[in-house]
Design an enzyme around this catalytic site. Structure first.
Site, mmCIF file in Angstrom:
data_model
loop_
_atom_site.group_PDB
_atom_site.id
_atom_site.type_symbol
_atom_site.label_atom_id
_atom_site.label_comp_id
_atom_site.label_asym_id
_atom_site.label_seq_id
_atom_site.Cartn_x
_atom_site.Cartn_y
_atom_site.Cartn_z
ATOM 1 N N TRP A 131 40.104 48.598 33.775
ATOM 2 C CA TRP A 131 40.511 48.789 35.131
ATOM 3 C C TRP A 131 40.566 50.463 35.118
ATOM 4 O O TRP A 131 41.546 51.039 34.514
ATOM 5 C CB TRP A 131 41.491 48.167 35.605
ATOM 6 C CG TRP A 131 41.841 48.337 37.180
ATOM 7 C CD1 TRP A 131 40.960 48.248 38.003
ATOM 8 C CD2 TRP A 131 43.093 48.459 37.681
ATOM 9 N NE1 TRP A 131 41.773 48.638 39.188
ATOM 10 C CE2 TRP A 131 43.134 48.742 38.954
ATOM 11 C CE3 TRP A 131 44.382 48.759 37.041
ATOM 12 C CZ2 TRP A 131 44.104 48.794 39.660
ATOM 13 C CZ3 TRP A 131 45.513 49.053 37.874
ATOM 14 C CH2 TRP A 131 45.352 49.152 39.214
ATOM 15 N N ASP A 212 48.556 43.060 31.214
ATOM 16 C CA ASP A 212 48.431 43.039 32.719
ATOM 17 C C ASP A 212 47.788 41.606 33.104
ATOM 18 O O ASP A 212 46.790 41.076 32.810
ATOM 19 C CB ASP A 212 47.219 44.241 32.899
ATOM 20 C CG ASP A 212 46.881 44.248 34.605
ATOM 21 O OD1 ASP A 212 47.497 43.573 35.329
ATOM 22 O OD2 ASP A 212 46.353 45.540 34.752
ATOM 23 N N LYS A 247 46.392 38.890 44.425
ATOM 24 C CA LYS A 247 45.349 37.995 44.511
ATOM 25 C C LYS A 247 45.524 36.777 44.840
ATOM 26 O O LYS A 247 44.870 35.872 45.445
ATOM 27 C CB LYS A 247 44.412 38.368 43.336
ATOM 28 C CG LYS A 247 44.316 39.671 42.638
ATOM 29 C CD LYS A 247 43.333 40.536 43.318
ATOM 30 C CE LYS A 247 43.761 41.993 42.794
ATOM 31 N NZ LYS A 247 42.775 42.968 43.245
HETATM 32 C C1 LMR Z 1 40.154 46.158 41.872
HETATM 33 O O1 LMR Z 1 39.886 46.312 40.648
HETATM 34 O O2 LMR Z 1 39.153 45.947 42.546
HETATM 35 C C2 LMR Z 1 41.505 45.672 42.267
HETATM 36 O O3 LMR Z 1 42.225 45.423 41.290
HETATM 37 C C3 LMR Z 1 41.914 46.548 43.288
HETATM 38 C C4 LMR Z 1 42.280 47.769 42.969
HETATM 39 O O4 LMR Z 1 43.490 48.360 43.058
HETATM 40 O O5 LMR Z 1 41.435 48.743 42.215
#
Ligand code: LMR
Length: 399
Positions: A131, A212, A247
């Site tokens: 992420w 996470d 979520k």
């Molecule tokens: C995502 O990865 O789309 C979600 O976790 C929202 C974000 O904050 O990026």
């Protein structure tokens, strides 16, 4: 001049897509970008249990005075019992402490600040890919950040050998970020055998696992999703676990999450929590009431809790069937392409197999929005748009 010297920052790679999508006038547009659950009509609903909890709170609440800095102790207890399960919480092998946070991002930030203060020389190791905000959070806290291989693009899955080899060479005292389930962005999770290897490696190498856990309930179910995490926690003396209700309780904008410290003893966990309080005091002063109260109400009231777990399971089921429908649609259009990797992926996200040029082409030519790297939000696929999205992805694959 202060502000004149500042360059304009680029739009956020994920949240910036939402703004671009909203501004797109094309009627056929489809938003597979940001990770929010949508029902079949494209709404991101407030869960029924959340509405009921809010009504109860409206009647019961008598004050908006400050909460304890790290949130109510009963919030911490209820959250970690959901996150880690009763058996782990009760086995007495570790000391546990939990602080409320501003969503999962806030939980990661609390952990990053704790590391900065008490292990400033540590390197934080992130999976490739991960992420986008992970790197920003840890390097923004002044910590060194490095990468370990996770998803093998050519295999379209995790390569266990490469992963085990990389994790074995990470020095003791460093920190390893692990996605507990529903890996963001790929959807490629570890099976029990690979988790067992990760657990053994963590124990032997002596690095600190930082989980996470933002998607509990969206992979194989709320309980099953913690299995990998628990196999590691049972093998190591210490860990951090960032969790979120964005979520699984649909509390996105309420910003409710938690950081749980898994420590060697109750005294060590309490010391860690005392330091977390100092961090919270600097960032936010103290815990935010509304979102935390909703989550606590839902977790603590047996009727609400049972109904919530049903609503959560319904969201998960929609994601699973959406994934299956996508694969059927793509197989019908591109029969010689093997899409089985999509069915192996878990949770909201999928690495759908498109490269960045194809992702840009889809957005420009077809108004189909997805995150760079080819991440799609499977929970954003609407039945009414599926034929158009499948046509568009098939056309992009031919580019
Ligand atoms: C995502 O990865 O789309 C979600 O976790 C929202 C974000 O904050 O990026």
């Amino acid at each position: 001049m202060f502000f004149d010297e500042m360059p304009v920052a680029p739009a956020d790679a994920i949240l910036g897509l939402t703004a671009a999508f909203k501004a797109d006038p094309r009627a056929t547009k489809a938003n597979l970008g940001v990770g929010v659950f949508m029902d079949e009509t494209g709404r991101t609903p407030i869960l029924d249990v959340v509405k009921r909890a809010e009504r109860m709170l409206l009647d019961e609440e008598t004050s908006k005075t400050y909460l304890p800095i790290a949130g109510l102790p009963e919030f911490g207890e209820a959250v970690r019992r959901f996150v880690l399960g009763d058996a782990f919480c009760d086995d007495g092998a570790h000391g546990l402490a939990t602080a409320q946070s501003l969503g999962g991002t806030g939980a990661l930030q609390l952990g990053a600040q704790l590391l900065r203060r008490f292990r400033p020389g540590a390197t934080v190791w992130l999976p490739t890919p991960t992420w986008g905000n992970h790197r920003a959070i840890f390097s923004g806290a002044g910590l060194a950040v490095r990468d370990y291989p996770y998803y093998a693009t050519d295999l379209r899955r995790v390569d266990p050998e490469a992963l085990a080899e990389a994790l074995a060479t990470i020095p003791a005292g460093d920190v390893v970020l692990l996605h507990a389930c529903c890996h963001n962005p790929t959807g490629a999770d570890l099976d029990a055998a690979i988790w067992a290897r990760v657990a053994a490696t963590a124990a032997q190498a002596g690095w600190l696992p930082f989980f996470d856990f933002a998607y509990q309930g969206f992979g194989d179910g709320a309980e099953a999703d913690r299995a990998g995490l628990l196999s590691v926690l049972r093998a190591v003396p210490e860990a951090l676990v960032a969790s979120s209700f964005s979520k699984n309780m649909g509390l996105y904008s309420e910003r409710v999450g938690a950081l749980t410290l898994v420590a060697g003893s109750a005294a060590a966990a309490e010391a860690g929590l005392s330091q977390l309080r100092r961090v919270v005091r600097e960032i936010a002063s103290n815990a935010q009431r509304h979102g935390g109260s909703i989550a606590l109400k839902v977790l603590a009231d047996p009727v609400l809790r049972a109904d919530w777990l049903r609503e959560l399971e319904a969201m998960r089921t929609r994601i699973v069937s959406s994934r299956a429908a996508l694969v059927d649609g793509l197989r019908a259009r591109v029969p010689d392409h093997d899409f089985s990797y999509l069915l192996r992926q878990k949770g909201m996200f999928s690495y759908c197999g498109l490269n960045d040029a194809q992702v840009a082409w889809l957005r420009e030519q077809k108004a189909v929005y997805m995150v760079k790297g080819g991440r799609i939000n499977v929970a954003g696929l609407l039945p009414g748009q599926l034929p158009y999205v499948c046509d568009s992805i098939a056309a992009a694959l031919a580019q």
